[in-house]
Design an enzyme around this catalytic site. Sequence first.
Site, PDB file in Angstrom:
ATOM      1  N   CYS A 155       0.825  -1.209   0.000  1.00 38.89           N
ATOM      2  CA  CYS A 155       0.000   0.000   0.000  1.00 38.89           C
ATOM      3  C   CYS A 155       0.859   1.260   0.000  1.00 38.89           C
ATOM      4  O   CYS A 155       1.338   1.680  -1.051  1.00 38.89           O
ATOM      5  CB  CYS A 155      -0.987  -0.052   1.161  1.00 38.89           C
ATOM      6  N   HIS A 185      -3.680  -5.267   1.272  1.00 37.56           N
ATOM      7  CA  HIS A 185      -2.903  -5.743   2.427  1.00 37.56           C
ATOM      8  C   HIS A 185      -2.923  -7.265   2.473  1.00 37.56           C
ATOM      9  O   HIS A 185      -3.786  -7.853   3.136  1.00 37.56           O
ATOM     10  CB  HIS A 185      -3.473  -5.168   3.720  1.00 37.56           C
ATOM     11  N   GLU A 206      -1.132  -9.223   4.032  1.00 38.04           N
ATOM     12  CA  GLU A 206      -0.807  -9.793   5.347  1.00 38.04           C
ATOM     13  C   GLU A 206      -2.049 -10.263   6.101  1.00 38.04           C
ATOM     14  O   GLU A 206      -1.972 -11.141   6.950  1.00 38.04           O
ATOM     15  CB  GLU A 206       0.000  -8.800   6.190  1.00 38.04           C
TER      16      GLU A 206
HETATM   17  N1  GLN Z   1      -1.889   6.489   3.252  1.00 35.46           N
HETATM   18  C1  GLN Z   1      -2.117   5.746   2.068  1.00 35.46           C
HETATM   19  C2  GLN Z   1      -3.552   5.830   1.583  1.00 35.46           C
HETATM   20  O1  GLN Z   1      -4.413   6.285   2.295  1.00 35.46           O
HETATM   21  C3  GLN Z   1      -1.726   4.306   2.261  1.00 35.46           C
HETATM   22  C4  GLN Z   1      -2.598   3.593   3.232  1.00 35.46           C
HETATM   23  C5  GLN Z   1      -2.044   2.260   3.633  1.00 35.46           C
HETATM   24  O2  GLN Z   1      -0.847   2.034   3.544  1.00 35.46           O
HETATM   25  N2  GLN Z   1      -2.889   1.397   4.112  1.00 35.46           N
HETATM   26  O3  GLN Z   1      -3.841   5.456   0.479  1.00 35.46           O
END
Ligand code: GLN
Length: 692
Positions: free
Chosen positions: A446, A664, A666
């Site tokens: 992300c 994500h 994970e």
């Molecule tokens: N801050 C970034 C967003 O809002 C990444 C978010 C994250 O890593 N979950 O897109």
Amino acid sequence: MSQAGNDSWTRMHPAAAAKRGVRRAGHGPDKNISNENQDYLEMARTNDLKFIFITGGVISSLGKGVAGAALGCLLKSMGYTVSMQKLDPYLNTDAGTMNPLQHGEVYVTDDGSETDMDLGHYERFLDVHLPPNSCFTSGYVYSSVFEREREGTEGEYRGKTIQIVPHVTDMIKHMILRQVLYRAQIIMVEIGGTVGDIEGLPFLEAVQELRGDLPASNSLSIHLTFLPYLKSSGETKTKPTQHSVKELRGAGLRPDIIVCRSDEEVTEDTRRKIARTCGLPFDCVFESRHLEHVYMLPEHLADQALPEKVCEILKLSQEPIDIAPMKEFTAALKSLTETVTIAVVGKYVDQEHSKASGGVRKRNTYYESYKSVTEALTHAGVRLGRKVEIVHLEADDLAGPGAMERELGPCDGILVPGGFGERGTELMMDAIGSARTGGKPFFGICFGLHLAIIEYARNVLGRPTATSEELRPKLAPDAQDFIYFMESWFSYRSASLVRRERDDDIGGTMRLGLQPCFLNPGTRAFDAYHGLHKLARRRGWETRRTSSYVYKAPPLTEANEFFSSAFSKALDPEDLDDLAERAARAGRMTVYERHRHRYEINPIYHEALTAETGGDRFVISGEAPDMPGREPDAPAGTPKLMPPRIVEIMELEKHPWFLGCQFHPEFLSRPLKPHPLFHGFVKAAVEFKAKR
Ligand code: GLN
């Protein structure tokens, strides 16, 4: 007893629920919470559903979540379907806005709830996808009550005085009881916090009422306490436990089972003393000792016959426990000797902790902010026969002459996990750059993907003003937003176009939860999923039901309902029968992954990022399926607003493993089913190490 398919939550169809007399949750005088609670209770009684309530005493951070999850794992292994729920007494609406340094990571479930990290333990130990509403807070309960209160005399409260008892407690009961719709035979409910906390009182009251409402053999109360060990006298003290139980009884709850958390073995004498002073039989006192690995806990509890005791009290038949796979996993984990070192360069690393170890960075220390990442690396490591040494770094650790080389040089791979905000990002990008130029495996999750894109734009494409809208000042005329704010996207879960404004509330405005992703063949990402999928099939693991291995079928969670309604509502039947089929026809594979982001790779730069440079270039290895050809809810005459293409995975074409994903992964890694992308990354790191 047959395994009842624990990872599928066949939510009762509304029509079936109506037949059973369950009214839909809603407002208005004729639809009220206490009536609905009665209906749910009736369902619970008719279906002989069992509730296990878990409370904690003496101190916080006892590992209630892990202990509960371990018990859940054992009950599941007996063949029961088990669901787990966490009730958090704090006032935040959900865990979404909480700082991970204070409260651990924010865990995201299929339905897009931003929850407490304990849900991660539940899902990993039980190997399930938890149903919606598996976590709720006081804040959420109170706002639901306030919402109804505002309806005044028209609403269900009919202008009455709103009180903790019965209104707040009824709402808590409601949120617990609606889990009966998911048809688990055993519903485990963990009350967060410590008995005696002010915020926790309404929860305890609700639980004691529920226990009264349910037949005696349908609910069980487990109290987890802490036994401090006094070195000077060489004694384990039971007094705090006695006080805690007294407090619990004061709230109307009698524990049926006490589990003592202790660093030392709990002797028979100590257990007898607890049994006597707390008023329960000796064989209802168990211990949960500090173990080398959390995954050893099910075994530890099974050795003491805890699940058998639970079954006895709940009048469930005692089926044989089968935790052989988990035992194999822990045996493999314990026997790992060869290592591979991964740097996790994040923002929420507990610096105090590393300083406490005398300035020497402790490896493999439990950093809760990246709990699921740590676990996912471990799962992949076990599968590859490697102990993954994790070096948690704050970006600041990389500042100063030589720091980058000193800290990252010894590592075989670099992972940049999710994160928010500008702090530390320049140094994180330097770290990413070092992996890119050094041929070292890199995995960006992300935020990590966003930073990798910006680093590449600046240093390979020669665009020094490349940035993300999240990182730059509001007015930055030169900025090239390679990462931009997503104003709209098509959500396959709600089958609708979602729109956002830049100044919307911070909470709950993200693209959250499970969404489909098409994988493009010929990419490392495709091979990672495909390879592990094939292996899983060869070994006879269940593959269809875990998103990590989903192939042509979404996981059988409530998402299924969402997806099927998405198709019927949003797609013309002749378009396709099903999303995955369309993907398969194009030689692609569909996977479903969990999201939590507000920003995204700007489609106007897709071309630049994937263009030939003479060196390396990015490849789009995964993307969200195109939005169906028309906007479902647009009133006639409004201009069509097609959401842009969302890139889900990008990788460098020539680099051995330089890959970032928007979701994500994970959250979907399980001890026995490592996530394909983590597996691919750790494998690349192992290969990198071998070539050094
Ligand atoms: N801050 C970034 C967003 O809002 C990444 C978010 C994250 O890593 N979950 O897109």
